[in-house]
Write a protein that holds these residues in place. Sequence first.
Motif, PDB file in Angstrom:
ATOM      1  N   GLY A  19       0.827  -1.203   0.000  1.00 21.11           N
ATOM      2  CA  GLY A  19       0.000   0.000   0.000  1.00 21.11           C
ATOM      3  C   GLY A  19       0.861   1.253   0.000  1.00 21.11           C
ATOM      4  O   GLY A  19       0.575   2.219  -0.717  1.00 21.11           O
ATOM      5  N   LYS A  20       1.924   1.258   0.812  1.00 17.76           N
ATOM      6  CA  LYS A  20       2.841   2.406   0.852  1.00 17.76           C
ATOM      7  C   LYS A  20       3.522   2.606  -0.495  1.00 17.76           C
ATOM      8  O   LYS A  20       3.698   3.743  -0.948  1.00 17.76           O
ATOM      9  N   ALA A  21       3.939   1.511  -1.149  1.00 17.64           N
ATOM     10  CA  ALA A  21       4.579   1.614  -2.461  1.00 17.64           C
ATOM     11  C   ALA A  21       3.610   2.180  -3.493  1.00 17.64           C
ATOM     12  O   ALA A  21       3.977   3.032  -4.318  1.00 17.64           O
ATOM     13  N   ILE A  22       2.362   1.744  -3.452  1.00 11.67           N
ATOM     14  CA  ILE A  22       1.343   2.255  -4.378  1.00 11.67           C
ATOM     15  C   ILE A  22       1.099   3.734  -4.106  1.00 11.67           C
ATOM     16  O   ILE A  22       1.008   4.540  -5.029  1.00 11.67           O
ATOM     17  N   GLU A  23       1.006   4.084  -2.839  1.00  6.88           N
ATOM     18  CA  GLU A  23       0.809   5.489  -2.451  1.00  6.88           C
ATOM     19  C   GLU A  23       1.930   6.367  -3.009  1.00  6.88           C
ATOM     20  O   GLU A  23       1.687   7.424  -3.588  1.00  6.88           O
ATOM     21  N   GLY A  24       3.183   5.915  -2.867  1.00  6.88           N
ATOM     22  CA  GLY A  24       4.322   6.660  -3.395  1.00  6.88           C
ATOM     23  C   GLY A  24       4.287   6.758  -4.908  1.00  6.88           C
ATOM     24  O   GLY A  24       4.578   7.816  -5.486  1.00  6.88           O
ATOM     25  N   ALA A  25       3.928   5.666  -5.570  1.00  7.28           N
ATOM     26  CA  ALA A  25       3.878   5.659  -7.034  1.00  7.28           C
ATOM     27  C   ALA A  25       2.798   6.603  -7.548  1.00  7.28           C
ATOM     28  O   ALA A  25       2.996   7.301  -8.556  1.00  7.28           O
ATOM     29  N   GLY A  27       1.806   9.344  -6.118  1.00 10.12           N
ATOM     30  CA  GLY A  27       2.366  10.690  -5.978  1.00 10.12           C
ATOM     31  C   GLY A  27       3.354  11.012  -7.084  1.00 10.12           C
ATOM     32  O   GLY A  27       3.333  12.100  -7.662  1.00 10.12           O
ATOM     33  N   THR A  28       4.182  10.037  -7.420  1.00 13.10           N
ATOM     34  CA  THR A  28       5.160  10.210  -8.493  1.00 13.10           C
ATOM     35  C   THR A  28       4.475  10.429  -9.840  1.00 13.10           C
ATOM     36  O   THR A  28       4.981  11.166 -10.687  1.00 13.10           O
ATOM     37  N   LEU A  29       3.336   9.822 -10.021  1.00 14.55           N
ATOM     38  CA  LEU A  29       2.593   9.971 -11.278  1.00 14.55           C
ATOM     39  C   LEU A  29       1.757  11.250 -11.320  1.00 14.55           C
ATOM     40  O   LEU A  29       1.042  11.494 -12.294  1.00 14.55           O
ATOM     41  N   GLY A  30       1.842  12.054 -10.273  1.00 17.67           N
ATOM     42  CA  GLY A  30       1.162  13.334 -10.278  1.00 17.67           C
ATOM     43  C   GLY A  30      -0.205  13.355  -9.644  1.00 17.67           C
ATOM     44  O   GLY A  30      -0.924  14.348  -9.734  1.00 17.67           O
ATOM     45  N   PHE A  31      -0.595  12.279  -8.989  1.00 21.12           N
ATOM     46  CA  PHE A  31      -1.886  12.246  -8.299  1.00 21.12           C
ATOM     47  C   PHE A  31      -1.689  12.799  -6.891  1.00 21.12           C
ATOM     48  O   PHE A  31      -1.164  12.117  -6.015  1.00 21.12           O
ATOM     49  N   SER A  32      -2.110  14.036  -6.686  1.00 21.26           N
ATOM     50  CA  SER A  32      -1.918  14.667  -5.381  1.00 21.26           C
ATOM     51  C   SER A  32      -3.141  14.437  -4.502  1.00 21.26           C
ATOM     52  O   SER A  32      -4.224  14.107  -4.984  1.00 21.26           O
ATOM     53  N   GLY A  33      -2.948  14.611  -3.222  1.00 17.63           N
ATOM     54  CA  GLY A  33      -4.050  14.496  -2.291  1.00 17.63           C
ATOM     55  C   GLY A  33      -4.398  13.076  -1.886  1.00 17.63           C
ATOM     56  O   GLY A  33      -5.417  12.860  -1.244  1.00 17.63           O
ATOM     57  N   VAL A  34      -3.572  12.101  -2.254  1.00 21.29           N
ATOM     58  CA  VAL A  34      -3.824  10.714  -1.842  1.00 21.29           C
ATOM     59  C   VAL A  34      -3.315  10.563  -0.421  1.00 21.29           C
ATOM     60  O   VAL A  34      -2.128  10.745  -0.154  1.00 21.29           O
ATOM     61  N   ALA A  36      -3.818   7.803   2.238  1.00 21.81           N
ATOM     62  CA  ALA A  36      -3.230   6.505   2.553  1.00 21.81           C
ATOM     63  C   ALA A  36      -3.834   5.457   1.628  1.00 21.81           C
ATOM     64  O   ALA A  36      -5.006   5.540   1.275  1.00 21.81           O
ATOM     65  N   VAL A  37      -3.024   4.500   1.253  1.00 23.52           N
ATOM     66  CA  VAL A  37      -3.484   3.407   0.390  1.00 23.52           C
ATOM     67  C   VAL A  37      -3.278   2.102   1.143  1.00 23.52           C
ATOM     68  O   VAL A  37      -2.213   1.857   1.701  1.00 23.52           O
ATOM     69  N   ARG A  38      -4.302   1.278   1.174  1.00 20.63           N
ATOM     70  CA  ARG A  38      -4.218  -0.074   1.725  1.00 20.63           C
ATOM     71  C   ARG A  38      -4.604  -1.024   0.608  1.00 20.63           C
ATOM     72  O   ARG A  38      -5.599  -0.822  -0.062  1.00 20.63           O
TER      73      ARG A  38
END
Length: 80
Positions: A19-25, A27-34, A36-38
């Motif tokens: 989930g943390k890796a997806i959350e970081g990815a 953000g890297t792809l430009g999706f702001s405001g995310v 937490a991802v589980r």
Amino acid sequence: MIKARVTVTLKNGVLDPQGKAIEGALGTLGFSGVGAVRQGKVFDIELESADRAKAEAELKSMCEKLLANTVIENYSVTLI
């Protein structure tokens, strides 16, 4: 025939590195405001049963024995 969806997710408090890796990815792809991802798993299952109560009991047994690690995961069963 009965169709069901089983959703398995990590319990609150259990670390979720995927989930943390997806959350970081994201953000890297430009999706702001995310926030937490589980991550979790979804199983779509068809049973050759006509008895909804029996089917639900069998599905819960499947989760307890195989589909979910109930020490660290929660599951939900939805008949569809």
